[in-house]
Design a protein around this motif. Structure first.
Motif, PDB file in Angstrom:
ATOM      1  N   PHE A 186       0.815  -1.216   0.000  1.00 44.74           N
ATOM      2  CA  PHE A 186       0.000   0.000   0.000  1.00 44.74           C
ATOM      3  C   PHE A 186       0.852   1.272   0.000  1.00 44.74           C
ATOM      4  O   PHE A 186       0.388   2.340   0.385  1.00 44.74           O
ATOM      5  N   ALA A 187       2.082   1.162  -0.463  1.00 44.91           N
ATOM      6  CA  ALA A 187       3.022   2.282  -0.374  1.00 44.91           C
ATOM      7  C   ALA A 187       2.574   3.489  -1.192  1.00 44.91           C
ATOM      8  O   ALA A 187       2.810   4.634  -0.799  1.00 44.91           O
ATOM      9  N   ALA A 188       1.942   3.274  -2.340  1.00 40.80           N
ATOM     10  CA  ALA A 188       1.552   4.404  -3.194  1.00 40.80           C
ATOM     11  C   ALA A 188       0.589   5.330  -2.468  1.00 40.80           C
ATOM     12  O   ALA A 188       0.769   6.554  -2.441  1.00 40.80           O
ATOM     13  N   VAL A 189      -0.461   4.757  -1.885  1.00 38.00           N
ATOM     14  CA  VAL A 189      -1.442   5.566  -1.148  1.00 38.00           C
ATOM     15  C   VAL A 189      -0.793   6.222   0.060  1.00 38.00           C
ATOM     16  O   VAL A 189      -1.055   7.397   0.362  1.00 38.00           O
ATOM     17  N   ALA A 190       0.079   5.480   0.751  1.00 36.33           N
ATOM     18  CA  ALA A 190       0.723   6.028   1.947  1.00 36.33           C
ATOM     19  C   ALA A 190       1.678   7.169   1.608  1.00 36.33           C
ATOM     20  O   ALA A 190       1.650   8.236   2.233  1.00 36.33           O
ATOM     21  N   LEU A 191       2.522   6.976   0.610  1.00 36.46           N
ATOM     22  CA  LEU A 191       3.525   7.984   0.272  1.00 36.46           C
ATOM     23  C   LEU A 191       2.921   9.224  -0.369  1.00 36.46           C
ATOM     24  O   LEU A 191       3.464  10.325  -0.234  1.00 36.46           O
ATOM     25  N   LEU A 192       1.806   9.060  -1.065  1.00 33.57           N
ATOM     26  CA  LEU A 192       1.175  10.227  -1.683  1.00 33.57           C
ATOM     27  C   LEU A 192       0.628  11.188  -0.643  1.00 33.57           C
ATOM     28  O   LEU A 192       0.323  12.343  -0.959  1.00 33.57           O
ATOM     29  N   SER A 193       0.507  10.728   0.612  1.00 36.36           N
ATOM     30  CA  SER A 193      -0.006  11.587   1.673  1.00 36.36           C
ATOM     31  C   SER A 193       0.886  12.815   1.875  1.00 36.36           C
ATOM     32  O   SER A 193       0.400  13.880   2.275  1.00 36.36           O
ATOM     33  N   ALA A 194       2.189  12.696   1.599  1.00 35.50           N
ATOM     34  CA  ALA A 194       3.079  13.852   1.731  1.00 35.50           C
ATOM     35  C   ALA A 194       2.688  14.935   0.741  1.00 35.50           C
ATOM     36  O   ALA A 194       2.637  16.127   1.078  1.00 35.50           O
TER      37      ALA A 194
END
Length: 214
Positions: A186-194
């Motif tokens: 789920f890294a894409a959704v998590a990292l886009l939070s920045a």
């Protein structure tokens, strides 16, 4: 700054925060289906946690459009890119919804002695995980385009493009190189939070400079 812009910026910040809280308090799940159900059954806030994350996903889906309202030269490419990212977030949310509903019920039945629930959960949850994996792939694709749009916009800081590209790179790595139930899927959704937090904050006007005392 219009009232709608302010409302969407707040929604984006709040949604990102709710997803962050959910990730922070989410217990680690091992690969074994029975062990996962036991963890879910012994986590008293399991359903509330996932309902919170669902609300966060919805707020992000609504709030991400603040990027469009703050762009004076909004293009069809930006609209399409935001739509792609939203579709990916929605697909990712399918797994969250499953865990808040069917997953929670299966855990309750399993704890009550219905051991067959582990097989049912193992089969059904696999489809939701694949939907979430595909959703994160879609988000990563959208983040590539988003980074290009940010880079070409002279009114936007260049580091916003790098935030989007980092989310894309991390998302592709998570989707292609990590197996379930690793959180790195789920890294894409998590990292886009920045990028989401930065975009929301940039939507608020800077305070006017106060004149220096004579």
């Amino acid at each position: 700054m219009t009232g709608l812009t302010r409302l969407l910026a707040i929604a984006l910040l709040l949604g990102t925060a709710l997803l962050g809280v959910g990730a922070a308090f989410h217990p680690m799940l091992v690969a074994d289906a029975g062990a996962q159900l036991r963890t879910m059954a012994t986590t008293p806030y399991w359903r509330a946690l996932h309902v919170t994350m669902l609300a966060g996903s919805g707020l992000v889906i609504a709030g991400v459009w603040v990027r469009l309202l703050t762009d004076r030269g909004a293009s069809s490419a930006l609209v399409a890119t935001l739509a792609i990212i939203i579709m990916g977030i929605a697909l990712n949310a399918l797994d969250i919804a499953f865990m808040a509903s069917s997953g929670a019920r299966m855990a309750t039945y399993f704890a009550a002695g219905h051991v067959e629930m582990s097989t049912i959960y193992d089969v059904t949850h696999a489809s939701m995980l694949m939907a979430a994996r595909f959703g994160n792939f879609i988000v990563a694709l959208g983040a590539v385009a988003l980074g290009a749009i940010e880079w070409r916009d002279p009114s936007r800081p260049r580091w916003l493009a790098w935030l989007a590209w980092v989310a894309a790179a991390g998302g592709f790595v998570g989707v292609f190189f990590f197996d379930d139930p690793s959180r790195l899927v789920f890294a894409a959704v998590a990292l886009l939070s920045a990028w989401e937090v930065a975009t929301a904050l940039l939507a608020f006007p800077l305070p006017a400079a106060q004149p220096l005392p004579r």
